[in-house]
Design a protein around this motif. Structure first.
Motif, mmCIF file in Angstrom:
data_model
loop_
_atom_site.group_PDB
_atom_site.id
_atom_site.type_symbol
_atom_site.label_atom_id
_atom_site.label_comp_id
_atom_site.label_asym_id
_atom_site.label_seq_id
_atom_site.Cartn_x
_atom_site.Cartn_y
_atom_site.Cartn_z
ATOM 1 N N ASP A 353 33.767 -46.977 -58.571
ATOM 2 C CA ASP A 353 32.792 -47.938 -58.051
ATOM 3 C C ASP A 353 32.998 -48.164 -56.559
ATOM 4 O OD1 ASP A 353 31.580 -48.262 -60.495
ATOM 5 O OD2 ASP A 353 32.702 -50.078 -61.022
ATOM 6 N N ASP A 354 34.248 -48.298 -56.137
ATOM 7 C CA ASP A 354 34.530 -48.482 -54.710
ATOM 8 C C ASP A 354 34.137 -47.240 -53.917
ATOM 9 O OD1 ASP A 354 35.484 -51.017 -55.126
ATOM 10 O OD2 ASP A 354 37.607 -50.453 -55.087
ATOM 11 N N SER A 355 34.481 -46.066 -54.443
ATOM 12 C CA SER A 355 34.122 -44.829 -53.752
ATOM 13 C C SER A 355 32.613 -44.676 -53.658
ATOM 14 C CB SER A 355 34.722 -43.622 -54.480
ATOM 15 O OG SER A 355 36.133 -43.660 -54.452
ATOM 16 N N ALA A 356 31.912 -44.994 -54.741
ATOM 17 C CA ALA A 356 30.456 -44.889 -54.741
ATOM 18 C C ALA A 356 29.833 -45.862 -53.745
ATOM 19 C CB ALA A 356 29.910 -45.140 -56.147
ATOM 20 N N ALA A 357 30.419 -47.047 -53.614
ATOM 21 C CA ALA A 357 29.895 -48.037 -52.664
ATOM 22 C C ALA A 357 30.043 -47.542 -51.231
ATOM 23 C CB ALA A 357 30.631 -49.361 -52.849
ATOM 24 N N ARG A 358 31.154 -46.885 -50.938
ATOM 25 C CA ARG A 358 31.350 -46.353 -49.582
ATOM 26 C C ARG A 358 30.380 -45.218 -49.303
ATOM 27 N NH1 ARG A 358 37.042 -46.793 -51.210
ATOM 28 N NH2 ARG A 358 37.943 -48.643 -50.234
ATOM 29 N N ILE A 359 30.127 -44.412 -50.301
ATOM 30 C CA ILE A 359 29.152 -43.330 -50.146
ATOM 31 C C ILE A 359 27.761 -43.911 -49.919
ATOM 32 C CG2 ILE A 359 27.974 -41.483 -51.394
ATOM 33 C CD1 ILE A 359 30.727 -40.944 -52.767
ATOM 34 N N ALA A 360 27.409 -44.897 -50.715
ATOM 35 C CA ALA A 360 26.079 -45.496 -50.610
ATOM 36 C C ALA A 360 25.859 -46.167 -49.258
ATOM 37 C CB ALA A 360 25.881 -46.511 -51.737
ATOM 38 N N ALA A 361 26.933 -46.679 -48.651
ATOM 39 C CA ALA A 361 26.814 -47.419 -47.395
ATOM 40 C C ALA A 361 26.650 -46.515 -46.175
ATOM 41 C CB ALA A 361 28.040 -48.315 -47.212
ATOM 42 N N ALA A 362 26.961 -45.238 -46.314
ATOM 43 C CA ALA A 362 26.881 -44.326 -45.174
ATOM 44 C C ALA A 362 25.425 -44.130 -44.744
ATOM 45 C CB ALA A 362 27.509 -42.994 -45.521
ATOM 46 N N THR A 363 25.215 -44.095 -43.450
ATOM 47 C CA THR A 363 23.870 -43.952 -42.885
ATOM 48 C C THR A 363 23.722 -42.617 -42.171
ATOM 49 O OG1 THR A 363 24.459 -44.922 -40.756
ATOM 50 C CG2 THR A 363 23.822 -46.448 -42.528
#
Length: 403
Positions: A353-363
């Motif tokens: 979940d943490d890894s996915a959140a960091r991926i999702a936050a990338a622009t």
């Protein structure tokens, strides 16, 4: 992992080829072979038979920064798996006769790697990327560097390399936590730590390597300095790599293979070490089209770093990386291996979940920034193995990046 009938055990140590100097080149890999020749009260055959008699499998791997021992087994086999791996890492026999035999086996492995073009070309690139450093030396070592190994010298190296203060025991699947903790204390809790010098910081030096070989295809690797495993930009770099050459919809696959027919196999990859990283491209191409391929690769890297990804590309890459996380979560072996590696690097596992959140936050701006970081160094490592007509591809890649 509720409902599973199997478990996966990984015992990983923060130590590998990167801890070696020139006089110990290949010793970590040789040691990994030797422990399977006899440990505790088990001979070589006993080790595998005890695991396989319970329906399990056992394997090991040596890398630059980690050495790992892995067991897949049925529910109820954790005690056996822990005992066997504990004997391997702490109580190997290291019989002198076996040492000499295994040197010959590794010599054959070295020869096999040299004879396999799409293996050896990566070794050539690594040697140029990290010239005169342990990170740039082959993990397998050489016949000459393994020749001086004795029972005493490899035993001393084992004590330093497989030190319990740099070791993680990870289990996933059909496992009870209380049982695991008790077994870990029994089989790993009494081991004595042996301090080892920390490896030197790695520096990407860059350079070009070519090797003529009478084969049909040219094997080509391009490498650029990238971000480390602890760099906050790692999620953006992984997305950049996926868009560049991570699948059939990637830019390199579409432009080099589908649109121009320059290569059958082409992909991009990201290696994240503790303090440095590598962005790489591998391709197999006809020798007379290698220069054109190199220019395409350089152009796609430059364009992605300059213009950034499209919305569709970024969305696809995020979906692919997140799918990889969830698929990994569904595999006991993947989960155990990942948790062990992350604990060695970060001090604790990182949830999906943490890894996915960091991926999702990338622009898109983040991807442009990491791309510019890669290009700003002006460094690259190139290797071309195959017909001489392809050897100019390395220079063409460097020229293409500077356009």
């Amino acid at each position: 992992m509720p409902g599973l009938k199997t478990l996966a055990l990984t015992v990983a140590v923060r130590g590998g080829a990167r801890w070696e100097n020139e006089t110990r080149l290949g010793w970590s890999h040789l040691l990994e072979h030797l422990v399977f020749k006899g440990a505790g009260d088990m001979g070589a055959r006993d080790i595998v038979e005890r695991i396989e008699a319970e329906g399990g499998t056992i394997n090991a791997a040596t890398g630059y920064e980690r050495t790992s021992f892995e067991v897949r087994a049925l529910d109820g086999s954790l005690g056996l798996a822990m005992q066997v791996v504990s004997d391997l890492v702490f109580r190997p026999r290291l019989d002198p006769a076996e040492i000499e035999r295994e040197k010959d086996v590794v010599a054959q492995e070295i020869a096999e790697a040299f004879d396999t073009p799409d293996d050896h070309v990566f070794e050539m690139a690594q040697t140029k990327a990290f010239a005169s450093q342990s990170m740039g030396r082959p993990i397998l070592g050489s016949v000459e560097s393994l020749a001086p190994v004795t029972r005493e010298s490899i035993g001393d190296w084992r004590a330093r390399l497989y030190s319990p203060d740099r070791m993680v025991v990870a289990v996933s699947g059909a496992v009870d936590e209380a049982e695991l903790l008790a077994l870990a204390e029994r089989w790993f809790g009494q081991a004595v730590a042996t301090p080892a010098e920390a490896p030197e910081p790695a520096t990407f030096t860059g350079g070009a390597a070519t090797l003529s070989r009478k084969i049909e295809q040219a094997n080509i690797v391009f490498q650029l300095p990238s971000v480390s495993a602890t760099d906050p930009d790692l999620p953006a770099m992984r997305l950049f790599t996926e868009i560049l050459g991570g699948g059939m919809a990637s830019r390199l696959f579409q432009s080099a293979r589908e649109e121009r027919g320059l290569a059958y196999a082409i992909d991009a990859y990201q290696e994240a070490y503790e303090d440095i990283g590598v962005l790489g491209v591998y391709a197999g191409a006809a020798a007379d089209r290698a220069v054109e391929l190199a220019d395409v690769c350089a152009g796609e890297i430059r364009a992605l770093a300059t213009d950034g990804p499209t919305d569709a590309e970024l969305s696809r890459a995020k979906a692919v990386l997140k799918a990889g996380l969830w698929m990994s979560d569904e595999s006991p072996a993947s989960r155990a291996g990942r948790n062990a590696a992350q604990t060695l690097i970060y001090g604790a596992p990182v949830s999906s979940d943490d890894s996915a959140a960091r991926i999702a936050a990338a622009t898109a701006d983040d991807l442009r920034r990491v791309g510019q970081r890669v290009l700003a160094t002006g460094l690259s490592a190139t290797s071309v193995l195959g017909p001489k007509a392809a050897h100019a591809a390395g220079a063409a890649f460097v020229k293409g990046l500077a356009k």
